[in-house]
Design a protein around this motif. Structure first.
Motif, PDB file in Angstrom:
ATOM      1  N   GLU A 143      39.988  35.680  41.063  1.00  0.00           N
ATOM      2  CA  GLU A 143      39.557  36.804  40.228  1.00  0.00           C
ATOM      3  C   GLU A 143      40.366  38.057  40.561  1.00  0.00           C
ATOM      4  OE1 GLU A 143      35.402  37.078  41.065  1.00  0.00           O
ATOM      5  OE2 GLU A 143      34.876  35.704  39.425  1.00  0.00           O
ATOM      6  N   GLU A 144      40.330  39.028  39.653  1.00  0.00           N
ATOM      7  CA  GLU A 144      41.142  40.240  39.824  1.00  0.00           C
ATOM      8  C   GLU A 144      40.796  41.003  41.095  1.00  0.00           C
ATOM      9  OE1 GLU A 144      41.021  42.693  36.404  1.00  0.00           O
ATOM     10  OE2 GLU A 144      41.888  41.183  35.060  1.00  0.00           O
ATOM     11  N   ASN A 145      39.523  40.954  41.493  1.00  0.00           N
ATOM     12  CA  ASN A 145      39.110  41.717  42.679  1.00  0.00           C
ATOM     13  C   ASN A 145      39.148  40.880  43.958  1.00  0.00           C
ATOM     14  OD1 ASN A 145      36.981  40.034  42.142  1.00  0.00           O
ATOM     15  ND2 ASN A 145      35.400  41.584  42.473  1.00  0.00           N
ATOM     16  N   PHE A 146      39.858  39.765  43.931  1.00  0.00           N
ATOM     17  CA  PHE A 146      39.925  38.901  45.112  1.00  0.00           C
ATOM     18  C   PHE A 146      40.555  39.665  46.288  1.00  0.00           C
ATOM     19  CE2 PHE A 146      41.703  35.644  47.884  1.00  0.00           C
ATOM     20  CZ  PHE A 146      40.650  34.741  47.969  1.00  0.00           C
ATOM     21  N   PRO A 147      39.965  39.581  47.490  1.00  0.00           N
ATOM     22  CA  PRO A 147      40.453  40.352  48.648  1.00  0.00           C
ATOM     23  C   PRO A 147      41.662  39.688  49.328  1.00  0.00           C
ATOM     24  CG  PRO A 147      38.524  39.100  49.283  1.00  0.00           C
ATOM     25  CD  PRO A 147      38.711  38.862  47.803  1.00  0.00           C
ATOM     26  N   TYR A 148      42.821  39.811  48.704  1.00  0.00           N
ATOM     27  CA  TYR A 148      44.031  39.192  49.258  1.00  0.00           C
ATOM     28  C   TYR A 148      44.358  39.720  50.658  1.00  0.00           C
ATOM     29  CZ  TYR A 148      45.174  37.195  44.681  1.00  0.00           C
ATOM     30  OH  TYR A 148      45.165  36.477  43.504  1.00  0.00           O
ATOM     31  N   ASP A 149      43.943  40.961  50.929  1.00  0.00           N
ATOM     32  CA  ASP A 149      44.276  41.546  52.227  1.00  0.00           C
ATOM     33  C   ASP A 149      43.548  40.866  53.379  1.00  0.00           C
ATOM     34  OD1 ASP A 149      41.967  42.826  50.879  1.00  0.00           O
ATOM     35  OD2 ASP A 149      41.814  43.943  52.765  1.00  0.00           O
ATOM     36  N   LYS A 150      42.561  40.038  53.082  1.00  0.00           N
ATOM     37  CA  LYS A 150      41.780  39.386  54.138  1.00  0.00           C
ATOM     38  C   LYS A 150      42.301  37.991  54.480  1.00  0.00           C
ATOM     39  CE  LYS A 150      37.492  41.794  52.874  1.00  0.00           C
ATOM     40  NZ  LYS A 150      37.454  42.630  54.083  1.00  0.00           N
ATOM     41  N   ILE A 151      43.343  37.509  53.779  1.00  0.00           N
ATOM     42  CA  ILE A 151      43.828  36.151  54.042  1.00  0.00           C
ATOM     43  C   ILE A 151      45.314  36.190  54.422  1.00  0.00           C
ATOM     44  CG2 ILE A 151      42.147  35.135  52.470  1.00  0.00           C
ATOM     45  CD1 ILE A 151      44.382  34.754  50.428  1.00  0.00           C
ATOM     46  N   PRO A 152      45.762  35.268  55.262  1.00  0.00           N
ATOM     47  CA  PRO A 152      47.185  35.226  55.628  1.00  0.00           C
ATOM     48  C   PRO A 152      48.064  34.987  54.399  1.00  0.00           C
ATOM     49  CG  PRO A 152      45.880  33.855  57.107  1.00  0.00           C
ATOM     50  CD  PRO A 152      44.978  34.250  55.981  1.00  0.00           C
ATOM     51  N   GLY A 153      49.113  35.764  54.284  1.00  0.00           N
ATOM     52  CA  GLY A 153      50.023  35.589  53.153  1.00  0.00           C
ATOM     53  C   GLY A 153      49.676  36.410  51.940  1.00  0.00           C
ATOM     54  N   GLY A 154      48.460  36.959  51.900  1.00  0.00           N
ATOM     55  CA  GLY A 154      48.063  37.791  50.771  1.00  0.00           C
ATOM     56  C   GLY A 154      48.234  37.082  49.440  1.00  0.00           C
ATOM     57  N   ARG A 155      48.882  37.786  48.501  1.00  0.00           N
ATOM     58  CA  ARG A 155      49.064  37.224  47.162  1.00  0.00           C
ATOM     59  C   ARG A 155      50.001  36.022  47.141  1.00  0.00           C
ATOM     60  NH1 ARG A 155      47.096  40.140  42.933  1.00  0.00           N
ATOM     61  NH2 ARG A 155      46.181  42.170  43.470  1.00  0.00           N
ATOM     62  N   SER A 156      50.711  35.798  48.243  1.00  0.00           N
ATOM     63  CA  SER A 156      51.611  34.647  48.323  1.00  0.00           C
ATOM     64  C   SER A 156      50.953  33.440  48.985  1.00  0.00           C
ATOM     65  CB  SER A 156      52.874  35.036  49.104  1.00  0.00           C
ATOM     66  OG  SER A 156      53.570  36.079  48.452  1.00  0.00           O
ATOM     67  N   TYR A 157      49.642  33.489  49.170  1.00  0.00           N
ATOM     68  CA  TYR A 157      48.956  32.382  49.831  1.00  0.00           C
ATOM     69  C   TYR A 157      49.217  31.074  49.073  1.00  0.00           C
ATOM     70  CZ  TYR A 157      45.414  29.646  52.179  1.00  0.00           C
ATOM     71  OH  TYR A 157      44.773  28.679  52.908  1.00  0.00           O
ATOM     72  N   PRO A 158      49.565  29.996  49.784  1.00  0.00           N
ATOM     73  CA  PRO A 158      49.882  28.717  49.116  1.00  0.00           C
ATOM     74  C   PRO A 158      48.623  27.921  48.766  1.00  0.00           C
ATOM     75  CG  PRO A 158      50.181  28.478  51.477  1.00  0.00           C
ATOM     76  CD  PRO A 158      49.808  29.924  51.240  1.00  0.00           C
TER      77      PRO A 158
END
Length: 210
Positions: A143-158
């Motif tokens: 979703e648009e509000n997904f907290p990418y900053d909380k996961i390794p790789g951010g928006r590039s998470y595989p």
């Protein structure tokens, strides 16, 4: 250690129950299918087994029998449950509990509110002709509000990718596909087992076999 394991997250799934109804006619077993009425909101004109949603507090087998009675206009006494079949879990938050059933003295009735017509297809045909199988792929779209900053790789998470089979049976001019076909395909070994057992019992009693 008598606990029966449950399924994590099952509360989010919509739960349905249905029957795969068998009738014996013309010296062989047939499966009963429904062609959904044109006026239905979901999947009009598609081929399915009789079934529907499991109501709150309702037993799954009871729901399967109730829906079969409503859609085929038969009495509960005429629906003999033979065995539960393997559960079907859809990737779209849907879980289906199928039951193999035998319809006694079925006269071809159905509710026109939900059913346009019925199909009686010999079980032998499904045992002799395998289905066509295609693949649909599943990808993760956060979703648009997904907290990418909380996961390794951010928006590039595989993100993992997956797929599921889309099954097609083509009988005469009819196409049985999707969830109905997948449930049927997965249930055929148990249906074959029932037919073979029934044939052995018929031989012992001197009756006709398939």
């Amino acid at each position: 250690m008598d606990r029966i394991p449950g399924m994590i997250g099952i509360e989010k799934y919509r739960k349905y129950a249905l029957t795969l109804p068998l009738v014996f006619k013309a010296q062989q077993w047939h499966l009963i299918f429904e062609v959904r009425a044109a006026g239905l909101r979901r999947q009009p004109g598609e081929i399915c087994f009789p079934g529907g949603r499991v109501e709150t507090g309702e037993e799954k087998q009871s729901a399967a029998v109730r829906e079969t009675c409503e859609e085929l206009m038969v009495s509960p006494e005429s629906v003999e449950i033979i065995k539960p079949l393997d559960v079907f879990v859809s990737p779209f938050d849907l879980i289906v509990f199928p039951y193999l059933a035998r319809l006694k003295d079925y006269k071809g009735t159905y509710s026109t509110d939900e059913v346009a017509r019925i199909l009686e297809i010999p079980v032998r045909w499904f045992l002799e002709y395998p289905p066509e199988i295609y693949k649909n792929r599943i990808i993760t779209v956060p979703e648009e509000n997904f907290p990418y900053d909380k996961i390794p790789g951010g928006r590039s998470y595989p993100w993992n990718r997956g797929s599921y089979d889309v099954v097609f049976y083509s009988w005469k001019e009819e196409t049985i596909w999707g969830m109905t076909a997948a449930i049927l395909k997965g249930s055929l070994p148990m249906i074959r087992e029932f037919l073979e057992s029934n044939s052995r019992e018929s031989q012992k009693s001197g009756g006709r076999i398939l």
